[in-house]
Design a protein around this motif. Sequence first.
Motif, PDB file in Angstrom:
ATOM      1  N   ILE A   1       1.902 -12.932  -2.175  1.00 43.05           N
ATOM      2  CA  ILE A   1       1.182 -13.539  -2.756  1.00 43.05           C
ATOM      3  C   ILE A   1       2.003 -15.793  -2.049  1.00 43.05           C
ATOM      4  O   ILE A   1       1.338 -16.232  -1.563  1.00 43.05           O
ATOM      5  N   GLY A   2       3.786 -15.337  -1.517  1.00 45.16           N
ATOM      6  CA  GLY A   2       3.665 -16.559  -1.064  1.00 45.16           C
ATOM      7  C   GLY A   2       5.022 -16.957  -1.516  1.00 45.16           C
ATOM      8  O   GLY A   2       5.093 -17.946  -2.553  1.00 45.16           O
ATOM      9  N   ARG A   3       5.995 -16.287  -1.306  1.00 44.54           N
ATOM     10  CA  ARG A   3       6.886 -16.160  -2.113  1.00 44.54           C
ATOM     11  C   ARG A   3       7.961 -17.685  -1.657  1.00 44.54           C
ATOM     12  O   ARG A   3       8.503 -17.762  -0.362  1.00 44.54           O
TER      13      ARG A   3
ATOM     14  N   LEU B   1       9.792  -1.661  -5.462  1.00 46.39           N
ATOM     15  CA  LEU B   1       8.814  -2.299  -4.381  1.00 46.39           C
ATOM     16  C   LEU B   1       7.421  -2.979  -4.338  1.00 46.39           C
ATOM     17  O   LEU B   1       7.249  -3.854  -3.822  1.00 46.39           O
ATOM     18  N   VAL B   2       7.184  -2.731  -5.359  1.00 45.84           N
ATOM     19  CA  VAL B   2       4.703  -3.368  -5.749  1.00 45.84           C
ATOM     20  C   VAL B   2       5.489  -3.885  -5.877  1.00 45.84           C
ATOM     21  O   VAL B   2       4.709  -5.644  -5.885  1.00 45.84           O
ATOM     22  N   ARG B   3       6.334  -5.348  -7.021  1.00 46.70           N
ATOM     23  CA  ARG B   3       6.100  -6.147  -7.734  1.00 46.70           C
ATOM     24  C   ARG B   3       7.291  -7.064  -6.133  1.00 46.70           C
ATOM     25  O   ARG B   3       6.933  -7.928  -6.227  1.00 46.70           O
ATOM     26  N   ARG B   4       7.785  -6.831  -5.393  1.00 47.57           N
ATOM     27  CA  ARG B   4       8.911  -7.254  -4.691  1.00 47.57           C
ATOM     28  C   ARG B   4       7.873  -7.827  -3.562  1.00 47.57           C
ATOM     29  O   ARG B   4       7.985  -8.836  -2.944  1.00 47.57           O
ATOM     30  N   ASN B   5       7.344  -6.801  -3.305  1.00 51.27           N
ATOM     31  CA  ASN B   5       5.755  -6.725  -2.120  1.00 51.27           C
ATOM     32  C   ASN B   5       4.980  -7.668  -2.330  1.00 51.27           C
ATOM     33  O   ASN B   5       4.016  -8.550  -1.826  1.00 51.27           O
ATOM     34  N   GLY B   6       4.228  -7.827  -4.046  1.00 50.69           N
ATOM     35  CA  GLY B   6       3.221  -8.457  -4.429  1.00 50.69           C
ATOM     36  C   GLY B   6       4.177  -9.415  -4.598  1.00 50.69           C
ATOM     37  O   GLY B   6       3.068 -10.624  -4.204  1.00 50.69           O
TER      38      GLY B   6
ATOM     39  N   MET C   1       0.735  -1.081   0.074  1.00 47.35           N
ATOM     40  CA  MET C   1      -0.216  -0.490   0.057  1.00 47.35           C
ATOM     41  C   MET C   1       0.866   1.351   0.295  1.00 47.35           C
ATOM     42  O   MET C   1       0.397   2.549  -0.427  1.00 47.35           O
ATOM     43  N   ALA C   2       1.915   0.672   0.908  1.00 44.31           N
ATOM     44  CA  ALA C   2       2.681   2.460   0.839  1.00 44.31           C
ATOM     45  C   ALA C   2       3.430   2.536  -0.462  1.00 44.31           C
ATOM     46  O   ALA C   2       3.657   3.965  -0.883  1.00 44.31           O
ATOM     47  N   SER C   3       3.658   1.338  -1.334  1.00 41.76           N
ATOM     48  CA  SER C   3       4.560   2.349  -2.858  1.00 41.76           C
ATOM     49  C   SER C   3       3.176   2.156  -3.314  1.00 41.76           C
ATOM     50  O   SER C   3       3.686   3.431  -4.197  1.00 41.76           O
TER      51      SER C   3
ATOM     52  N   HIS D   1      21.694 -10.565  -0.657  1.00 37.55           N
ATOM     53  CA  HIS D   1      20.946 -10.144   0.098  1.00 37.55           C
ATOM     54  C   HIS D   1      19.301  -9.145  -0.258  1.00 37.55           C
ATOM     55  O   HIS D   1      18.827  -9.608   0.236  1.00 37.55           O
ATOM     56  N   PHE D   2      19.756  -8.014  -0.489  1.00 41.12           N
ATOM     57  CA  PHE D   2      19.317  -7.228  -0.414  1.00 41.12           C
ATOM     58  C   PHE D   2      17.830  -7.567  -2.196  1.00 41.12           C
ATOM     59  O   PHE D   2      16.578  -7.253  -1.531  1.00 41.12           O
ATOM     60  N   ALA D   3      18.154  -8.798  -2.762  1.00 43.37           N
ATOM     61  CA  ALA D   3      17.393  -8.890  -3.796  1.00 43.37           C
ATOM     62  C   ALA D   3      16.563 -10.497  -3.390  1.00 43.37           C
ATOM     63  O   ALA D   3      15.015 -10.309  -2.979  1.00 43.37           O
ATOM     64  N   LEU D   4      17.126 -10.869  -2.419  1.00 42.16           N
ATOM     65  CA  LEU D   4      16.446 -12.037  -1.817  1.00 42.16           C
ATOM     66  C   LEU D   4      15.589 -11.862  -0.656  1.00 42.16           C
ATOM     67  O   LEU D   4      15.220 -12.726   0.309  1.00 42.16           O
ATOM     68  N   SER D   5      16.457 -10.871   0.450  1.00 42.30           N
ATOM     69  CA  SER D   5      15.474 -10.309   0.665  1.00 42.30           C
ATOM     70  C   SER D   5      14.115 -11.135   1.851  1.00 42.30           C
ATOM     71  O   SER D   5      13.396  -9.537   0.680  1.00 42.30           O
ATOM     72  N   SER D   6      13.799 -10.959   2.986  1.00 44.76           N
ATOM     73  CA  SER D   6      12.188 -10.960   2.979  1.00 44.76           C
ATOM     74  C   SER D   6      11.584  -9.374   4.017  1.00 44.76           C
ATOM     75  O   SER D   6      10.548  -9.828   4.130  1.00 44.76           O
ATOM     76  N   ASP D   7      12.549  -8.164   4.063  1.00 45.67           N
ATOM     77  CA  ASP D   7      12.077  -8.393   4.920  1.00 45.67           C
ATOM     78  C   ASP D   7      11.773  -6.439   4.236  1.00 45.67           C
ATOM     79  O   ASP D   7      12.555  -6.149   3.971  1.00 45.67           O
ATOM     80  N   PRO D   8      10.247  -6.237   4.069  1.00 46.53           N
ATOM     81  CA  PRO D   8      10.529  -5.716   3.426  1.00 46.53           C
ATOM     82  C   PRO D   8      10.475  -3.633   3.761  1.00 46.53           C
ATOM     83  O   PRO D   8      10.734  -2.792   3.012  1.00 46.53           O
TER      84      PRO D   8
END
Length: 310
Positions: free
Chosen positions: A228-230, A219-224, A89-91, A159-166
Amino acid sequence: MAETAPAPEANESVLTVMVALAANIGVALAKLVAAVLSRSSAMLAEAFHSLADSGNEILLLVAQKRSQRPADEDHPLGHGREAYFWALMASLAVFFSGALLSVRQGIAALLHPSTKGTSFAVAYLVLAVSLVLELVSLRRVYHQLREEAADLSREFAEHFALSSDPIGRAIFSEDAAAVIGNLVAAIGLGLHQLTGSAIPDGVAAIVIGLVLGYVALQLVRRNGDFLIGRRASAAIYQSVHTTIASQPGVRAVTELVVTFLGPRRLWVIARIDVDEALGGADVKALVRKTQEVLSAQSRFIARIDLVLAG
């Protein structure tokens, strides 16, 4: 099933957001004043940028707080993925609003250029202070992400690409965009002052908006993806698979899913084929031992579900 408490890195993320929020609120107000005094479109675009960052950080704090709520009857897997919802939502809302306002301001400046401009010195001073504050915030989140990367034996970029921390990803992205925005605004102001034309200033405002839009899209792409369940990275998947398969009595891992329940919270679901000679009590002991080994292997594993094949 095994569950663990949230990882301690969550507190670092909250502090990182608070530092960035405090800096951006003050910077946004200063840029608004400087924009009025200098009549600079680029300066106004940067004010929109800082306001967007501030709104983003408020939503990230909401994301952090709500995702930490424990599981309940209606949400048996907890609320971890809510972090990705609020970050999404923020993105969408905040970054895109800042991007659109910045581009609109730049286009207006190109269509109706003005040669008037005053108090350029104030604008330069505000940009310089803003740049320093943004670099301080960027340095803090960079060190946080770098420490997490080292803890996981990863390179920073990986790590930036794989991190689960939004939250860490969003703060690093917005601070990097803010540094670029300040530099672009300074160039636009300088050309405006040197040439007497507002066109470079308007172009700078558009560039700032495009940078914001690009950050928002990423950010929208990564958070989405996480919402969904990456699935977890290949390295984590292989590590979990190897650990389960190596347990005495486990003949094969016939199915394995390792996905994210939320930031730094992994869910392991495995279907295992066990030795037929094992009795009921032995199988229960094997399942319990496997869960204990996995939990000891990584503090990020929050839930483990093992199912017997057959």
